[in-house]
Design an enzyme around this catalytic site. Structure first.
Site, PDB file in Angstrom:
ATOM      1  N   ARG A 118       0.857  -1.190   0.000  1.00 21.40           N
ATOM      2  CA  ARG A 118       0.000   0.000   0.000  1.00 21.40           C
ATOM      3  C   ARG A 118       0.885   1.229   0.000  1.00 21.40           C
ATOM      4  NH1 ARG A 118      -2.653   0.333   4.947  1.00 21.40           N
ATOM      5  NH2 ARG A 118      -1.318   2.095   5.356  1.00 21.40           N
ATOM      6  N   GLU A 134       4.645   7.019   2.448  1.00 18.91           N
ATOM      7  CA  GLU A 134       5.498   5.839   2.572  1.00 18.91           C
ATOM      8  C   GLU A 134       4.928   4.721   1.717  1.00 18.91           C
ATOM      9  OE1 GLU A 134       5.341   3.366   5.973  1.00 18.91           O
ATOM     10  OE2 GLU A 134       3.219   3.688   6.327  1.00 18.91           O
ATOM     11  N   ASN A 136       4.182   0.715   2.113  1.00 19.02           N
ATOM     12  CA  ASN A 136       4.126  -0.402   3.058  1.00 19.02           C
ATOM     13  C   ASN A 136       4.294  -1.709   2.318  1.00 19.02           C
ATOM     14  OD1 ASN A 136       3.281   0.876   5.734  1.00 19.02           O
ATOM     15  ND2 ASN A 136       1.836   1.773   4.284  1.00 19.02           N
ATOM     16  N   SER A 141      -2.365  -3.230   6.039  1.00 25.44           N
ATOM     17  CA  SER A 141      -3.670  -3.526   6.640  1.00 25.44           C
ATOM     18  C   SER A 141      -4.822  -2.786   5.975  1.00 25.44           C
ATOM     19  CB  SER A 141      -3.633  -3.230   8.131  1.00 25.44           C
ATOM     20  OG  SER A 141      -3.339  -1.879   8.317  1.00 25.44           O
ATOM     21  N   LYS A 299      11.943   3.152   5.907  1.00 28.36           N
ATOM     22  CA  LYS A 299      11.999   4.584   5.600  1.00 28.36           C
ATOM     23  C   LYS A 299      13.359   4.971   5.017  1.00 28.36           C
ATOM     24  CE  LYS A 299       8.022   4.815   7.894  1.00 28.36           C
ATOM     25  NZ  LYS A 299       7.308   3.584   8.229  1.00 28.36           N
ATOM     26  N   LYS A 353      11.696  10.448  11.355  1.00 24.87           N
ATOM     27  CA  LYS A 353      11.175   9.071  11.329  1.00 24.87           C
ATOM     28  C   LYS A 353      12.248   8.027  11.631  1.00 24.87           C
ATOM     29  CE  LYS A 353       7.594   9.909   7.880  1.00 24.87           C
ATOM     30  NZ  LYS A 353       6.857   9.294   6.764  1.00 24.87           N
TER      31      LYS A 353
HETATM   32  P1  ADP Z   1       4.061   4.131   9.689  1.00 22.27           P
HETATM   33  O1  ADP Z   1       4.848   3.131   8.895  1.00 22.27           O
HETATM   34  O2  ADP Z   1       4.288   4.018  11.151  1.00 22.27           O
HETATM   35  O3  ADP Z   1       2.635   4.176   9.282  1.00 22.27           O
HETATM   36  P2  ADP Z   1       4.255   6.735   8.359  1.00 22.27           P
HETATM   37  O4  ADP Z   1       5.433   7.232   7.611  1.00 22.27           O
HETATM   38  O5  ADP Z   1       3.085   6.351   7.542  1.00 22.27           O
HETATM   39  O6  ADP Z   1       4.746   5.538   9.313  1.00 22.27           O
HETATM   40  O7  ADP Z   1       3.824   7.842   9.407  1.00 22.27           O
HETATM   41  C1  ADP Z   1       2.706   7.698  10.262  1.00 22.27           C
HETATM   42  C2  ADP Z   1       1.740   8.852  10.077  1.00 22.27           C
HETATM   43  O8  ADP Z   1       2.405  10.096  10.307  1.00 22.27           O
HETATM   44  C3  ADP Z   1       1.139   8.972   8.679  1.00 22.27           C
HETATM   45  O9  ADP Z   1      -0.008   8.163   8.524  1.00 22.27           O
HETATM   46  C4  ADP Z   1       0.818  10.458   8.592  1.00 22.27           C
HETATM   47  O10 ADP Z   1      -0.419  10.743   9.211  1.00 22.27           O
HETATM   48  C5  ADP Z   1       1.928  11.089   9.428  1.00 22.27           C
HETATM   49  N1  ADP Z   1       3.032  11.512   8.538  1.00 22.27           N
HETATM   50  C6  ADP Z   1       4.065  10.764   8.130  1.00 22.27           C
HETATM   51  N2  ADP Z   1       4.886  11.444   7.311  1.00 22.27           N
HETATM   52  C7  ADP Z   1       4.361  12.668   7.182  1.00 22.27           C
HETATM   53  C8  ADP Z   1       4.736  13.840   6.455  1.00 22.27           C
HETATM   54  N3  ADP Z   1       5.836  13.873   5.709  1.00 22.27           N
HETATM   55  N4  ADP Z   1       3.937  14.925   6.557  1.00 22.27           N
HETATM   56  C9  ADP Z   1       2.822  14.908   7.315  1.00 22.27           C
HETATM   57  N5  ADP Z   1       2.413  13.844   8.020  1.00 22.27           N
HETATM   58  C10 ADP Z   1       3.159  12.724   7.958  1.00 22.27           C
HETATM   59 MG    MG Z   2       4.036   1.912   7.325  1.00 24.68          MG
HETATM   60 MG    MG Z   3       1.896   4.714   7.432  1.00 30.03          MG
END
Ligand code: ADP
Ligand code: MG
Ligand code: MG
Length: 464
Positions: A118, A134, A136, A141, A299, A353
């Site tokens: 995803r 990102e 996945n 899920s 990441k 991150k």
């Molecule tokens: P995970 O693998 O834990 O889901 P993510 O990179 O998706 O990690 O980050 C978790 C959440 O943080 C995302 O669903 C989003 O809501 C927020 N987030 C992540 N990166 C950004 C970004 N560059 N700008 C704004 N919000 C972000």
């Molecule tokens: Mg993720």
């Molecule tokens: Mg995420």
């Protein structure tokens, strides 16, 4: 919805974005009736629909309750090289790399590769473009519940669409669960053993089991494939690999190992779980994901791919490269001193991150600044555990969100995920498709976005 849905179920669903009301909506009449009355009726009907259709998660309070995607994963040297500094400071990533290195050392062949992915995006309000949050590659899920939410919203609009002036047909069909099950089913066919099963690797305590059961159900009903569920500890205790590489559990060969656990350090409380992960990797079962697909989803690899000239290593077509780059937000490693300095000065423009999955791990604002200052002072390699990302600011809009049967009106932002499946047997690409979407909406003041982690609600798209 706890009181409406049969215990121990709980539903957590978002509302249609377009159903948002003006601030005065609670008193404004809708179709001759009070908006508040219509809303209350809709919330109740929606909660009922969720319970009837399995759009539920376990109740925390109740314990009973093409070829493109493959290229990076095939480049073992790139993965090991890019993550070499991360490895020194991040034990979890180091363990994954250790398994990966073992497989490289024995030149492990993975003829059949299955990815259920995803790719998540937010709409950047400044440029009006979708920027990738990102990708996945493990335990992706909500193919099950995500498809159901679209059906719920379609059902709501079939009943209330006229009153609200919205057309249910504008909600795009979402076949994520069916298509993920189809990919698992086709992988099972490629494995070519009639008596084999699919094994879903699960957490011992799981609230999102209904999302998983939708796939199990489709697999059985539409493809005649049986699924067994095992924790990593059970795999270690009960599993064995035959001399020809066949993984056997419960006396049956395993065609596909589908991980819905194993993405977080907490999934490996002891050496037992790591030894199960290694056993699976050494077997000839199709892994979804293989250890290399898992690593591609870190990441750090996302950030490496965004560096100048790196995409060129994997793609020849300049147009494709340009299209991909357009989706990349700013991504930096922390050996870039200038960026670290800017992030300390303006922390609100960045997200910090670590190499983690599942939501709730990122650092923002004040915490981001403090962490960067501390890590810088520690000097060593500590900074290598993280990446910095440009913070994306989607436009917020007033939305009605339903959680536990209660409706809240809040300024919210959304994150769009596009599911994708990829199946390959040697040189034959069997599937390389987008498979529907996941829309998640969260209150704009919240940093994190995970539904399972409790930060967001499931939602749908309404095309205008
Ligand atoms: P995970 O693998 O834990 O889901 P993510 O990179 O998706 O990690 O980050 C978790 C959440 O943080 C995302 O669903 C989003 O809501 C927020 N987030 C992540 N990166 C950004 C970004 N560059 N700008 C704004 N919000 C972000
Ligand atoms: Mg993720
Ligand atoms: Mg995420």
């Amino acid at each position: 919805a706890a009181d409406l849905c049969a215990s121990p179920y709980r539903s957590r669903v978002g509302s249609l974005r377009a159903v948002r009301a003006e601030p005065s909506s609670s008193v404004a009449p809708v179709g001759g009736r009070k908006a508040a009355a219509v809303q209350a009726e809709m919330v109740e009907a929606a909660a009922m629909w969720c319970a009837m259709h399995g759009l539920v998660v376990g109740d925390r309070g109740n314990p009973r309750s093409g070829t493109v995607p493959d290229r990076v994963s095939l480049d073992g040297k790139f993965l090991q090289g890019s993550l070499s500094r991360t490895k020194q400071v991040d034990d979890f990533t180091a363990r994954l790399l250790e398994i990966h290195a073992k497989m490289m050392a024995v030149n492990k062949k993975e003829d059949i590769r299955l990815g259920l992915h995803r790719s998540d995006y937010m709409l950047d309000s400044e440029t009006n473009s979708l920027l990738q949050i990102e990708l996945n590659t493990i335990s992706t899920s909500f193919p099950g519940l995500g498809s159901l939410v679209s059906e719920l919203h379609r059902s709501s609009l079939n009943q209330y669409g006229e009153v609200l002036g919205l057309d249910s047909e504008r909600i795009p069909r979402n076949w994520a669960a069916i298509q993920f099950a189809e990919a698992l089913g086709k992988a099972w066919v490629e494995y070519n053993n009639e008596s084999a099963v699919v094994m879903m690797v699960v957490q011992a305590e799981e609230r999102n089991m209904y999302d998983q059961y939708w796939l199990i159900n489709h697999l059985k009903e539409s493809h005649g494939v049986m699924t067994i569920r095992k924790t990593l500890a059970q795999v270690e205790a009960e599993g064995l690999v035959l001399p020809d590489g066949t993984l056997v559990l419960d006396g049956r060969p395993v065609a596909v190992v589908y991980f819905r656990a194993g993405y977080a350090p907490t999934d490996y409380p002891s050496e037992v779980e790591w030894s199960a992960r290694l056993l699976i990797e050494q077997s000839s079962a199709i892994k979804c994901p293989s250890i290399s697909y898992h690593l591609v989803g870190t990441k750090k690899i996302q950030q490496e791919l965004a560096k100048p000239s790196v995409l060129e290593r994997f793609l020849d077509n300049e147009e494709d490269i340009a299209k991909l780059r357009k989706c990349f937000a700013g991504l930096w490693s922390l050996d870039n001193e200038e960026i670290v300095k800017s992030a300390i000065e303006k922390p609100d423009l960045f997200v910090l991150k670590p190499q983690r999955e599942g939501g709730g791990n990122n650092l923002y604002g004040h915490d981001l600044r403090e962490t960067l200052i501390r890590l810088k002072n520690e000097q060593g390699e500590a900074l290598a555990a993280y990446i910095l990302m440009q913070r994306i600011f989607p436009r917020a809009s007033l939305t009605q969100l339903v959680q536990g049967g209660v409706c809240f009106e809040e300024l919210s932002i959304s994150e769009l995920g596009i599911f994708g499946s990829y199946l390959r047997n040697k040189d034959k690409v069997v599937i390389n498709n987008q498979c529907g979407y996941l829309m998640r909406t969260k209150v704009s003041s919240s940093n994190e976005g995970g539904v399972a982690a409790g930060f967001a609600v499931l939602d749908s798209i309404l095309l205008t």
